[in-house]
Enzyme design. Structure first.
Site, PDB file in Angstrom:
ATOM      1  N   ARG A 158      43.957 -43.583   5.261  1.00 47.74           N
ATOM      2  CA  ARG A 158      44.468 -44.945   5.065  1.00 47.74           C
ATOM      3  C   ARG A 158      43.456 -45.704   4.210  1.00 47.74           C
ATOM      4  O   ARG A 158      42.278 -45.319   4.183  1.00 47.74           O
ATOM      5  CB  ARG A 158      44.574 -45.606   6.461  1.00 47.74           C
ATOM      6  CG  ARG A 158      45.821 -46.429   6.658  1.00 47.74           C
ATOM      7  CD  ARG A 158      46.008 -46.805   8.108  1.00 47.74           C
ATOM      8  NE  ARG A 158      44.904 -47.603   8.647  1.00 47.74           N
ATOM      9  CZ  ARG A 158      44.772 -47.895   9.945  1.00 47.74           C
ATOM     10  NH1 ARG A 158      45.642 -47.447  10.825  1.00 47.74           N
ATOM     11  NH2 ARG A 158      43.777 -48.632  10.374  1.00 47.74           N
ATOM     12  N   ARG A 203      40.617 -55.738  22.457  1.00 50.02           N
ATOM     13  CA  ARG A 203      39.520 -55.049  21.792  1.00 50.02           C
ATOM     14  C   ARG A 203      38.187 -55.733  22.062  1.00 50.02           C
ATOM     15  O   ARG A 203      37.172 -55.358  21.478  1.00 50.02           O
ATOM     16  CB  ARG A 203      39.778 -55.076  20.286  1.00 50.02           C
ATOM     17  CG  ARG A 203      40.592 -53.863  19.800  1.00 50.02           C
ATOM     18  CD  ARG A 203      39.944 -53.329  18.655  1.00 50.02           C
ATOM     19  NE  ARG A 203      40.292 -52.581  17.539  1.00 50.02           N
ATOM     20  CZ  ARG A 203      41.408 -52.214  16.990  1.00 50.02           C
ATOM     21  NH1 ARG A 203      42.554 -52.549  17.500  1.00 50.02           N
ATOM     22  NH2 ARG A 203      41.426 -51.515  15.916  1.00 50.02           N
TER      23      ARG A 203
HETATM   24  P1  AMP Z   1      44.027 -50.467  14.016  1.00 53.42           P
HETATM   25  O1  AMP Z   1      45.220 -49.984  13.284  1.00 53.42           O
HETATM   26  O2  AMP Z   1      44.280 -50.660  15.484  1.00 53.42           O
HETATM   27  O3  AMP Z   1      42.809 -49.611  13.769  1.00 53.42           O
HETATM   28  O4  AMP Z   1      43.685 -51.916  13.455  1.00 53.42           O
HETATM   29  C1  AMP Z   1      43.344 -52.144  12.116  1.00 53.42           C
HETATM   30  C2  AMP Z   1      42.549 -53.428  11.987  1.00 53.42           C
HETATM   31  O5  AMP Z   1      43.305 -54.535  12.489  1.00 53.42           O
HETATM   32  C3  AMP Z   1      41.242 -53.439  12.797  1.00 53.42           C
HETATM   33  O6  AMP Z   1      40.163 -52.838  12.116  1.00 53.42           O
HETATM   34  C4  AMP Z   1      41.032 -54.934  13.007  1.00 53.42           C
HETATM   35  O7  AMP Z   1      40.501 -55.545  11.866  1.00 53.42           O
HETATM   36  C5  AMP Z   1      42.451 -55.460  13.176  1.00 53.42           C
HETATM   37  N1  AMP Z   1      42.856 -55.483  14.613  1.00 53.42           N
HETATM   38  C6  AMP Z   1      43.802 -54.738  15.229  1.00 53.42           C
HETATM   39  N2  AMP Z   1      43.889 -55.036  16.528  1.00 53.42           N
HETATM   40  C7  AMP Z   1      42.973 -56.021  16.742  1.00 53.42           C
HETATM   41  C8  AMP Z   1      42.547 -56.756  17.906  1.00 53.42           C
HETATM   42  N3  AMP Z   1      43.071 -56.539  19.111  1.00 53.42           N
HETATM   43  N4  AMP Z   1      41.578 -57.681  17.743  1.00 53.42           N
HETATM   44  C9  AMP Z   1      41.018 -57.912  16.559  1.00 53.42           C
HETATM   45  N5  AMP Z   1      41.351 -57.254  15.438  1.00 53.42           N
HETATM   46  C10 AMP Z   1      42.321 -56.311  15.518  1.00 53.42           C
END
Ligand code: AMP
Length: 408
Positions: free
Chosen positions: A173, A132
């Site tokens: 969510r 990311r």
């Molecule tokens: P997601 O379900 O992919 O939207 O992830 C939810 C939250 O997890 C994000 O808003 C970040 O805070 C954290 N997160 C998930 N993947 C990453 C990543 N590769 N790097 C940093 N934070 C992450």
């Protein structure tokens, strides 16, 4: 079975290059994998190691499941893994929670350790939500080089911001409030897009329009992965001159300047070519890029690369919309035919020539609409597939090409 290096040349601009792989082999591979259960199809086949990129709410989870079903790769969603850690109140979960609650990124070193521990265990995997940021992408490159597990592709789901906000609000969510969503999108623009640009430069990105129906997105995504597995490169399809004229004026490197420089850049290894491509594939792609640029310059002499990319996106969006509209118009045509047939019948029964004539007209137009759209959806899908290749290539060149002021 030995795979063949081949080029898939997009209709209608380019014909098939003989000796570069047979479409029969590709067709039989596709048939074989569609009838075998995923585990069997995946066994002995080339591992797929991919990054599924795209904005939050872009449908990565859904598409990852579909890819997993088809190829049997492990789905590694960092968001899911982190939520699991938070739920189990682990040390890592406690560290990550405060960032997640604000929609900010969890620090790169934590993420890299987490991902390494999963990637080590699997030969085929789909990374969803990682990398990311640019440091995460560079860390991943290093990790995969250490583990000798090179990436097959970075598939990027392309969806507009407004569509995303609507989708995410509907998902509901706890971290899906409008402010947090907007913040996640800002983080995506500022931190994640540079990571994708990094992969564009390596010729690994396949962007797929993903705002439409899930089935269509799935077909476009699977087509792109199959191409990569078969080491095929989709060459640019022509971009319509109306789209070229509609693209808003953007500053940047001009297509004309790139056309002059293109051989030099290719020679210097600055072209966005995947390391796995053969010299012939690179040369063909250079040729095709030049042809694409030449035709664009003919339509609008001072066009810049960002404008050309926008025009390609405009074309893809139109093709995708048309592909989705086609079956509906086909149905409307069938309804019109039924009504027409009824009026003809009524006209005959009532001996009314006017009613009969109206009926014949409706019947004919209904038949025409149906016939026109019978093959329309398929053709538009093919165009969308080919055009997104053109866009990836142009964006790749935009990323690798220095801005004009940095030129000698
Ligand atoms: P997601 O379900 O992919 O939207 O992830 C939810 C939250 O997890 C994000 O808003 C970040 O805070 C954290 N997160 C998930 N993947 C990453 C990543 N590769 N790097 C940093 N934070 C992450």
């Amino acid at each position: 079975m030995e795979r063949q290096d081949s080029l898939e040349l997009s209709p209608p601009r380019v014909g098939s290059i003989s000796g570069l792989g047979s479409s029969a082999t590709q067709a039989s591979l596709a048939t074989l994998s569609s009838v075998l259960p995923p585990a069997v199809a995946a066994a002995g086949a080339e591992p797929i190691r991919m990054v599924l990129a795209g904005p939050p709410g872009g449908g990565k989870g859904t598409q990852a499941d579909l890819i997993k079903k088809r190829w049997g790769a492990e789905h590694l969603s960092t968001g899911e893994i982190l939520r699991e850690e938070v739920k189990n109140d682990t040390e890592l979960g406690r560290q990550a929670k405060e960032y997640m609650d604000r929609g900010e990124l969890v620090p790169d070193d934590i993420m890299l350790r987490l991902v390494r521990s999963r990637v080590e265990k699997h030969d085929s995997f789909i990374l969803d939500g990682f990398p990311r940021s640019l440091p995460q992408a560079e860390g991943l490159d290093q990790m995969l080089a250490d583990l000798q597990k090179p990436l097959t592709a970075v598939v990027m789901l392309d969806v507009d911001e407004e569509v995303i906000v609507k989708r995410l609000l509907a998902r509901g969510r706890p971290d899906d409030t409008e402010d947090v969503i907007r913040n996640r999108l800002k983080v995506y623009q500022q931190q994640t897009l540079p990571a994708i640009a990094h992969y564009r430069q390596q010729g690994l990105v396949e962007s797929v329009p993903a705002a439409g129906a899930m089935d269509l997105t799935k077909e476009l995504v699977h087509h792109r992965i199959e191409n990569r597995l078969n080491k095929m490169v989709t060459l640019p399809a022509p971009i319509s001159s109306s789209s070229l004229l509609e693209a808003p004026s953007t500053p940047g490197f001009s297509a004309q300047e790139l056309l002059i420089q293109i051989d030099r850049l290719a020679e210097q290894g600055k072209a966005p070519y995947a390391t796995s491509w053969t010299d012939q594939q690179r040369a063909d792609l250079t040729q095709a890029t030049k042809a694409l640029l030449t035709s664009a310059i003919e339509a609008r002499s001072a066009i810049t690369l960002p404008e050309l990319t926008k025009a390609a996106k405009l074309d893809i969006d139109q093709e995708v919309q048309a592909a989705e509209l086609s079956p509906q118009l086909q149905k409307a045509g069938l309804v019109a035919m039924a009504i027409g047939g009824l009026s003809v019948g009524l006209g005959l029964w009532q001996s009314s020539p006017i009613l009969g004539a109206v009926g014949v007209a409706v019947l004919a137009s209904g038949a025409l609409t149906s016939a026109l759209h019978w093959t329309g959806a398929e053709r538009h899908t093919q165009n969308a597939k080919a055009l997104s290749g053109a866009r990836d290539l142009l964006e790749g060149w935009s990323v690798t090409t220095p801005p004009p002021q940095a030129q000698p």
